[in-house]
Design a protein around this motif. Structure first.
Motif, PDB file in Angstrom:
ATOM      1  N   UNK B 135      43.299  11.037  -5.017  1.00  0.00           N
ATOM      2  CA  UNK B 135      42.770  10.571  -3.734  1.00  0.00           C
ATOM      3  C   UNK B 135      43.426   9.260  -3.343  1.00  0.00           C
ATOM      4  N   UNK B 136      43.438   9.010  -2.052  1.00  0.00           N
ATOM      5  CA  UNK B 136      43.753   7.683  -1.520  1.00  0.00           C
ATOM      6  C   UNK B 136      42.495   7.180  -0.832  1.00  0.00           C
ATOM      7  N   UNK B 137      42.278   5.870  -0.865  1.00  0.00           N
ATOM      8  CA  UNK B 137      41.225   5.306  -0.031  1.00  0.00           C
ATOM      9  C   UNK B 137      41.713   5.370   1.415  1.00  0.00           C
ATOM     10  N   UNK B 138      40.859   5.833   2.322  1.00  0.00           N
ATOM     11  CA  UNK B 138      41.257   5.965   3.727  1.00  0.00           C
ATOM     12  C   UNK B 138      40.310   5.151   4.604  1.00  0.00           C
ATOM     13  N   UNK B 139      40.878   4.175   5.315  1.00  0.00           N
ATOM     14  CA  UNK B 139      40.096   3.305   6.191  1.00  0.00           C
ATOM     15  C   UNK B 139      40.402   3.663   7.643  1.00  0.00           C
ATOM     16  N   UNK B 140      39.349   3.754   8.455  1.00  0.00           N
ATOM     17  CA  UNK B 140      39.517   4.224   9.833  1.00  0.00           C
ATOM     18  C   UNK B 140      38.961   3.211  10.834  1.00  0.00           C
ATOM     19  N   UNK B 141      39.778   2.231  11.220  1.00  0.00           N
ATOM     20  CA  UNK B 141      39.314   1.245  12.202  1.00  0.00           C
ATOM     21  C   UNK B 141      39.166   1.862  13.593  1.00  0.00           C
ATOM     22  N   UNK B 142      38.231   1.279  14.368  1.00  0.00           N
ATOM     23  CA  UNK B 142      37.976   1.781  15.726  1.00  0.00           C
ATOM     24  C   UNK B 142      38.321   0.742  16.796  1.00  0.00           C
ATOM     25  N   UNK B 143      38.793  -0.419  16.367  1.00  0.00           N
ATOM     26  CA  UNK B 143      39.216  -1.431  17.341  1.00  0.00           C
ATOM     27  C   UNK B 143      40.352  -2.229  16.712  1.00  0.00           C
TER      28      UNK B 143
END
Lengths: 248, 355
Positions: B135-143
């Motif tokens: 797995x990779x850590x996945x970060x999902x910014x919205x701004x």
């Protein structure tokens, strides 16, 4: 009793997984000897390829990383750019460097990365069972050229030294051979010269190609394999220094 | 230090990486993330750090591998087709347990697709993407502001867990300009990189390898990785929730789609619909517990909104686990859902409450 020869410390005291008559053991020893002679063991970083030499770190006692097939020059670029004072070398076979990694070596050379490449050319894929390599000779029988390499179907043996020599980013390019003691001494000189160039922080990539025996997949005895290098391989891959830095 | 500047996401992520102490950036041009590469080409040398334009994404990820192997903070950025090319390297990075940060400013696919914003790489990002069990850590910014903050977190997470952290945005986030505070976040207390290859001076040789062929070593290595991943799930899951407590309909969306959903939920509330939203900030680890708990409430329905044909939808369904209906609204191939479209979906599900 006087000791006239001993194992160089950077070559580990162990048996290798290589086949009888394989050239990798010789090549490893020569690299290790040069590292010790230049006293650079504690700042040398090595890159092991995918291929028979994947376990190079089990034999050469420097910090090492094992990387994807053919990508060693790109990994070396990342390492050297981060740590310009370290001595970085890749150790790559012909499938690794000249086939799947052709783009990576070409562009690392073209950028003039200050790395040293030890390129072991045995005209065949060893680890996967003796398939055609980009350096396989015309008419040479391999697992994937059962009727011999045909120029119509498989193209020509790829000459890496000749290709890289025209790039201004390369500083020193020499092709040598491991087929007899005289030539092995020349290999040692060339590897030393390549490493010295990097130790002196001179610009440009250095590469030494070694014609190396693979008795197992050439279906020859070790002795016949050495003769085949001298009589056949050197016709296609002439031994010479293609490029050397200007003497300062 | 609270001064705000107007920056597009692609440039802001570069400056955030510099704030986070990135030592080397390696990248190859691809739209719609080109501003990031150009920004780093200008800024990294100014900071005395390394920028290299690679010959391909294959080379870029391997340059990152080399830099990371020496203990440096290294990153690349790209967009969907380029990230596909990097998958070989990402798998090796997982096997070698090398920390790095990869930004994917997603575009429409499959194939060459389009250069328009999309979220079609969710599966690839959250399932590992390359070969093998990782797995990779996945970060999902919205701004853009969240992008700046999460970029810095990404480098800390990478170093703390010796893992690839992917920051997953889309073409809108990359291109859009927003006011942003370039605040430097405090660095976590991180372990020393004793594994790095720097030259074996006064210590035994360090070896970084992923080929483990003997004595069950590879299964043991896989178990070690899974334990690490379990720890990450426990400690690093991030999620934002809005108006969830009394909601009849809960929208789940991430990244730019969540911005659209938030607007739709606000309008729905004004219309007397009890709507709320859940926004996963970490896509892996996925906020399964938060969504599962929300599903415990009787009579609720979920609406997943994505700029894809339904990928995160599967994770929401797993989290809801049959306790509530889960509906889907998606636009694909570079199309972006509008507030009105999402509102229409919400209206179909939820009754208007007249007090």
């Amino acid at each position: 009793m006087q000791t006239v020869f001993s194992r160089t410390p950077t070559l580990k005291d162990c048996t290798t997984h290589y086949c009888p008559g394989c050239g990798h053991g010789l090549a490893h020893r020569l690299v290790a000897e040069v590292i010790d002679e230049l006293d650079i063991r504690s700042r040398t970083l090595g890159i092991a390829p995918v291929g028979c030499a994947v376990y190079a770190y089990d034999y050469i006692d420097v910090d090492m990383i094992e990387v994807p097939h053919g990508r060693a020059p790109a990994v070396a670029t990342g390492m050297k750019r981060m740590r310009p004072n370290n001595i970085i070398f890749t150790y790559q076979g012909d499938g690794d460097l000249a086939s799947i990694g052709a783009a990576e070596i070409l562009h690392a050379a073209n950028r003039g990365e200050k790395i040293t490449v030890i390129f072991v050319n045995n005209a065949v894929y060893g680890m996967t069972g003796g398939q055609m390599a980009p350096t396989t000779l015309l008419d040479q029988v391999t697992a994937t050229t059962p009727r011999g390499r045909s120029q119509q179907n498989d193209g020509f043996p790829l000459r890496i030294c000749e290709l890289l020599t025209v790039l201004p980013g390369t500083a020193y390019i020499e092709r040598c051979s491991l087929h007899d003691p005289k030539h092995i001494r020349q290999v040692k000189k060339a590897i030393r010269r390549a490493f010295e160039h990097q130790v002196e922080d001179k610009p440009g990539l250095t590469l030494v190609e070694l014609l190396s025996p693979c008795p197992t997949y050439w279906r020859k005895s070790p002795k016949e394999a050495m003769a085949w290098i001298a009589n056949e391989m050197t016709k296609v891959f002439p031994l010479q220094c293609f490029k050397e830095p200007e003497k300062s | 230090m609270s001064e705000k500047v107007l920056m597009c996401g692609n440039e802001a992520l570069g400056e955030a990486a510099i704030l986070a102490g990135v030592d080397g950036y390696f990248g190859y041009p691809i739209t719609p993330q080109n501003e990031a590469t150009a920004y780093m080409a200008r800024r990294m040398p100014e900071e005395g750090r390394v920028f290299v334009q690679s010959e391909s994404e294959l080379a870029a990820i391997n340059m990152v591998m080399g830099a990371a192997a020496t203990g440096a903070r290294a990153m690349t950025s790209s967009s969907s087709p380029g990230i596909s090319l990097m998958q070989e390297g990402i798998s090796y990075l997982a096997g070698l347990e090398l920390p790095c940060v990869i930004v994917n400013i997603m575009r429409g696919g499959p194939g060459l697709g389009s250069i328009a914003p999309a979220q079609g790489d969710y599966f690839q990002a959250t399932r590992g993407g390359g070969h093998g069990d990782y797995r990779c850590i996945v970060l999902a910014p919205a701004s853009v502001q969240e992008l700046v903050d999460l970029m810095q977190l990404a480098f800390d997470l990478a170093d703390q867990y010796r893992i690839t952290v992917m920051v997953l945005g889309d073409g809108i986030l990359g291109q859009m300009m927003e006011p942003v505070e370039l605040r430097k976040l405090p660095r976590r207390d991180l372990p020393e990189k004793t594994w790095a290859i720097t030259g074996a001076r006064g210590r035994p040789q360090n070896i970084l390898r992923s080929l483990l062929m003997t004595d069950n070593q590879l299964e043991l290595h896989n178990k070690h990785l899974q334990e690490k991943y379990a720890g990450i799930c426990k400690s690093e899951t991030r999620v934002e929730q809005f108006d969830v407590d009394d909601a009849d309909v809960i929208c789940v969306a991430y990244g730019i789609a969540a911005r659209v959903v938030k607007s739709a939920v606000i309008v729905a509330r004004d219309e007397g619909i009890r709507a709320g939203w859940i926004r996963p900030i970490t896509l892996w680890p996925f906020p399964t517990d938060a969504i599962g708990m929300a599903a415990e409430h009787k009579g609720r329905e979920f609406l997943v909104v994505e700029m894809s044909c339904g990928q995160m939808l599967e994770d929401v369904r797993l989290a809801v686990n049959g306790k509530a209906p889960v509906r889907f609204y998606g636009r694909a191939g570079g199309a972006v859902p509008t507030v009105e479209e999402v509102l229409e979906q919400i209206r179909k599900i939820a009754p208007v409450i007249v007090d």
